[in-house]
Design a protein around this motif. Structure first.
Motif, PDB file in Angstrom:
ATOM      1  N   THR A  34       0.810  -1.214   0.000  1.00  0.00           N
ATOM      2  CA  THR A  34       0.000   0.000   0.000  1.00  0.00           C
ATOM      3  C   THR A  34       0.843   1.263   0.000  1.00  0.00           C
ATOM      4  O   THR A  34       0.375   2.314  -0.390  1.00  0.00           O
ATOM      5  CB  THR A  34      -0.931   0.021   1.225  1.00  0.00           C
ATOM      6  OG1 THR A  34      -0.145  -0.114   2.392  1.00  0.00           O
ATOM      7  CG2 THR A  34      -1.939  -1.106   1.142  1.00  0.00           C
ATOM      8  N   ALA A  35       2.073   1.182   0.458  1.00  0.00           N
ATOM      9  CA  ALA A  35       2.917   2.370   0.487  1.00  0.00           C
ATOM     10  C   ALA A  35       4.359   1.967   0.205  1.00  0.00           C
ATOM     11  O   ALA A  35       4.794   0.873   0.534  1.00  0.00           O
ATOM     12  CB  ALA A  35       2.831   3.050   1.844  1.00  0.00           C
ATOM     13  N   VAL A  36       5.058   2.875  -0.414  1.00  0.00           N
ATOM     14  CA  VAL A  36       6.461   2.646  -0.703  1.00  0.00           C
ATOM     15  C   VAL A  36       7.261   3.552   0.222  1.00  0.00           C
ATOM     16  O   VAL A  36       7.035   4.758   0.271  1.00  0.00           O
ATOM     17  CB  VAL A  36       6.783   2.960  -2.176  1.00  0.00           C
ATOM     18  CG1 VAL A  36       8.260   2.795  -2.451  1.00  0.00           C
ATOM     19  CG2 VAL A  36       5.966   2.076  -3.088  1.00  0.00           C
ATOM     20  N   GLY A  37       8.143   2.963   0.978  1.00  0.00           N
ATOM     21  CA  GLY A  37       8.939   3.745   1.915  1.00  0.00           C
ATOM     22  C   GLY A  37      10.088   4.466   1.225  1.00  0.00           C
ATOM     23  O   GLY A  37      10.540   4.082   0.144  1.00  0.00           O
ATOM     24  N   VAL A  38      10.547   5.517   1.837  1.00  0.00           N
ATOM     25  CA  VAL A  38      11.700   6.252   1.337  1.00  0.00           C
ATOM     26  C   VAL A  38      12.946   5.596   1.914  1.00  0.00           C
ATOM     27  O   VAL A  38      13.022   5.378   3.125  1.00  0.00           O
ATOM     28  CB  VAL A  38      11.619   7.737   1.762  1.00  0.00           C
ATOM     29  CG1 VAL A  38      12.850   8.492   1.294  1.00  0.00           C
ATOM     30  CG2 VAL A  38      10.353   8.367   1.232  1.00  0.00           C
ATOM     31  N   PRO A  39      13.900   5.263   1.075  1.00  0.00           N
ATOM     32  CA  PRO A  39      15.096   4.607   1.602  1.00  0.00           C
ATOM     33  C   PRO A  39      15.872   5.537   2.529  1.00  0.00           C
ATOM     34  O   PRO A  39      15.870   6.753   2.365  1.00  0.00           O
ATOM     35  CB  PRO A  39      15.902   4.265   0.350  1.00  0.00           C
ATOM     36  CG  PRO A  39      15.368   5.125  -0.717  1.00  0.00           C
ATOM     37  CD  PRO A  39      13.957   5.450  -0.359  1.00  0.00           C
ATOM     38  N   GLU A  40      16.527   4.945   3.513  1.00  0.00           N
ATOM     39  CA  GLU A  40      17.302   5.741   4.462  1.00  0.00           C
ATOM     40  C   GLU A  40      18.589   6.269   3.837  1.00  0.00           C
ATOM     41  O   GLU A  40      19.032   7.367   4.163  1.00  0.00           O
ATOM     42  CB  GLU A  40      17.633   4.898   5.694  1.00  0.00           C
ATOM     43  CG  GLU A  40      16.417   4.536   6.516  1.00  0.00           C
ATOM     44  CD  GLU A  40      16.799   3.724   7.731  1.00  0.00           C
ATOM     45  OE1 GLU A  40      17.960   3.834   8.188  1.00  0.00           O
ATOM     46  OE2 GLU A  40      15.936   2.990   8.221  1.00  0.00           O
ATOM     47  N   HIS A  41      19.202   5.503   2.971  1.00  0.00           N
ATOM     48  CA  HIS A  41      20.471   5.897   2.362  1.00  0.00           C
ATOM     49  C   HIS A  41      20.351   5.781   0.849  1.00  0.00           C
ATOM     50  O   HIS A  41      19.703   4.878   0.336  1.00  0.00           O
ATOM     51  CB  HIS A  41      21.607   4.991   2.848  1.00  0.00           C
ATOM     52  CG  HIS A  41      21.731   4.945   4.336  1.00  0.00           C
ATOM     53  ND1 HIS A  41      22.268   5.976   5.047  1.00  0.00           N
ATOM     54  CD2 HIS A  41      21.368   4.002   5.241  1.00  0.00           C
ATOM     55  CE1 HIS A  41      22.247   5.666   6.339  1.00  0.00           C
ATOM     56  NE2 HIS A  41      21.697   4.464   6.482  1.00  0.00           N
ATOM     57  N   ARG A  42      20.998   6.707   0.166  1.00  0.00           N
ATOM     58  CA  ARG A  42      21.064   6.608  -1.282  1.00  0.00           C
ATOM     59  C   ARG A  42      22.426   7.114  -1.742  1.00  0.00           C
ATOM     60  O   ARG A  42      23.078   7.881  -1.047  1.00  0.00           O
ATOM     61  CB  ARG A  42      19.945   7.376  -1.957  1.00  0.00           C
ATOM     62  CG  ARG A  42      20.090   8.865  -1.898  1.00  0.00           C
ATOM     63  CD  ARG A  42      19.060   9.520  -2.820  1.00  0.00           C
ATOM     64  NE  ARG A  42      19.285  10.884  -3.076  1.00  0.00           N
ATOM     65  CZ  ARG A  42      19.253  11.897  -2.220  1.00  0.00           C
ATOM     66  NH1 ARG A  42      18.992  11.674  -1.008  1.00  0.00           N
ATOM     67  NH2 ARG A  42      19.478  13.118  -2.548  1.00  0.00           N
ATOM     68  N   VAL A  43      22.801   6.709  -2.904  1.00  0.00           N
ATOM     69  CA  VAL A  43      24.084   7.121  -3.454  1.00  0.00           C
ATOM     70  C   VAL A  43      23.927   8.538  -4.014  1.00  0.00           C
ATOM     71  O   VAL A  43      22.992   8.823  -4.751  1.00  0.00           O
ATOM     72  CB  VAL A  43      24.523   6.152  -4.572  1.00  0.00           C
ATOM     73  CG1 VAL A  43      25.822   6.602  -5.193  1.00  0.00           C
ATOM     74  CG2 VAL A  43      24.643   4.744  -4.028  1.00  0.00           C
ATOM     75  N   ASP A  44      24.822   9.434  -3.623  1.00  0.00           N
ATOM     76  CA  ASP A  44      24.801  10.794  -4.158  1.00  0.00           C
ATOM     77  C   ASP A  44      25.714  10.834  -5.378  1.00  0.00           C
ATOM     78  O   ASP A  44      26.871  10.419  -5.323  1.00  0.00           O
ATOM     79  CB  ASP A  44      25.273  11.785  -3.097  1.00  0.00           C
ATOM     80  CG  ASP A  44      24.992  13.224  -3.510  1.00  0.00           C
ATOM     81  OD1 ASP A  44      24.096  13.432  -4.357  1.00  0.00           O
ATOM     82  OD2 ASP A  44      25.672  14.132  -2.999  1.00  0.00           O
ATOM     83  N   PHE A  45      25.201  11.288  -6.497  1.00  0.00           N
ATOM     84  CA  PHE A  45      26.012  11.359  -7.701  1.00  0.00           C
ATOM     85  C   PHE A  45      25.752  12.683  -8.405  1.00  0.00           C
ATOM     86  O   PHE A  45      24.794  13.388  -8.123  1.00  0.00           O
ATOM     87  CB  PHE A  45      25.747  10.162  -8.630  1.00  0.00           C
ATOM     88  CG  PHE A  45      24.324  10.025  -9.064  1.00  0.00           C
ATOM     89  CD1 PHE A  45      23.869  10.622 -10.225  1.00  0.00           C
ATOM     90  CD2 PHE A  45      23.422   9.282  -8.312  1.00  0.00           C
ATOM     91  CE1 PHE A  45      22.550  10.487 -10.623  1.00  0.00           C
ATOM     92  CE2 PHE A  45      22.115   9.147  -8.704  1.00  0.00           C
ATOM     93  CZ  PHE A  45      21.672   9.749  -9.860  1.00  0.00           C
ATOM     94  N   THR A  46      26.615  13.021  -9.324  1.00  0.00           N
ATOM     95  CA  THR A  46      26.555  14.289 -10.042  1.00  0.00           C
ATOM     96  C   THR A  46      26.530  14.007 -11.539  1.00  0.00           C
ATOM     97  O   THR A  46      27.304  13.193 -12.040  1.00  0.00           O
ATOM     98  CB  THR A  46      27.782  15.153  -9.698  1.00  0.00           C
ATOM     99  OG1 THR A  46      27.830  15.315  -8.272  1.00  0.00           O
ATOM    100  CG2 THR A  46      27.711  16.509 -10.348  1.00  0.00           C
ATOM    101  N   LEU A  47      25.649  14.713 -12.231  1.00  0.00           N
ATOM    102  CA  LEU A  47      25.544  14.626 -13.684  1.00  0.00           C
ATOM    103  C   LEU A  47      25.424  16.029 -14.244  1.00  0.00           C
ATOM    104  O   LEU A  47      24.916  16.936 -13.575  1.00  0.00           O
ATOM    105  CB  LEU A  47      24.314  13.807 -14.086  1.00  0.00           C
ATOM    106  CG  LEU A  47      24.308  12.330 -13.735  1.00  0.00           C
ATOM    107  CD1 LEU A  47      22.947  11.721 -14.052  1.00  0.00           C
ATOM    108  CD2 LEU A  47      25.394  11.602 -14.494  1.00  0.00           C
ATOM    109  N   PRO A  48      25.831  16.239 -15.485  1.00  0.00           N
ATOM    110  CA  PRO A  48      25.695  17.576 -16.075  1.00  0.00           C
ATOM    111  C   PRO A  48      24.245  17.835 -16.510  1.00  0.00           C
ATOM    112  O   PRO A  48      23.550  16.932 -16.961  1.00  0.00           O
ATOM    113  CB  PRO A  48      26.632  17.544 -17.273  1.00  0.00           C
ATOM    114  CG  PRO A  48      26.762  16.099 -17.621  1.00  0.00           C
ATOM    115  CD  PRO A  48      26.592  15.345 -16.337  1.00  0.00           C
TER     116      PRO A  48
END
Length: 70
Positions: A42-56
């Motif tokens: 019924t609901a999708v949780g927000v992950p606690e950790h994610r990979v931070d990346f940079t793109l142009p």
């Protein structure tokens, strides 16, 4: 062009197939062979950790994913 006989034949085959499917489902259900489907989340949780990346971006400036935090 499809004749009336052919149309009736296809309609009859469809009706027999539908009836057989209904009776088969009822028979399997009475024997307990049909399992209930898995519950839908019924609901999708927000992950606690994610990979931070940079793109142009379109202008070539580097943009980090963390810019949109919050």
């Amino acid at each position: 062009m499809i004749s009336a006989k052919t149309t009736l034949l296809f309609a009859g085959i469809s009706l027999v197939s539908l009836t057989a499917g209904i009776f088969t489902a009822q028979w399997l259900e009475s024997r307990g062979n049909i399992t209930q489907p898995a519950p839908i989340p019924t609901a999708v949780g927000v992950p606690e950790h994610r990979v931070d990346f940079t793109l142009p971006d379109l202008s070539g400036q580097p943009r980090s994913l963390s810019e949109w935090d919050g």
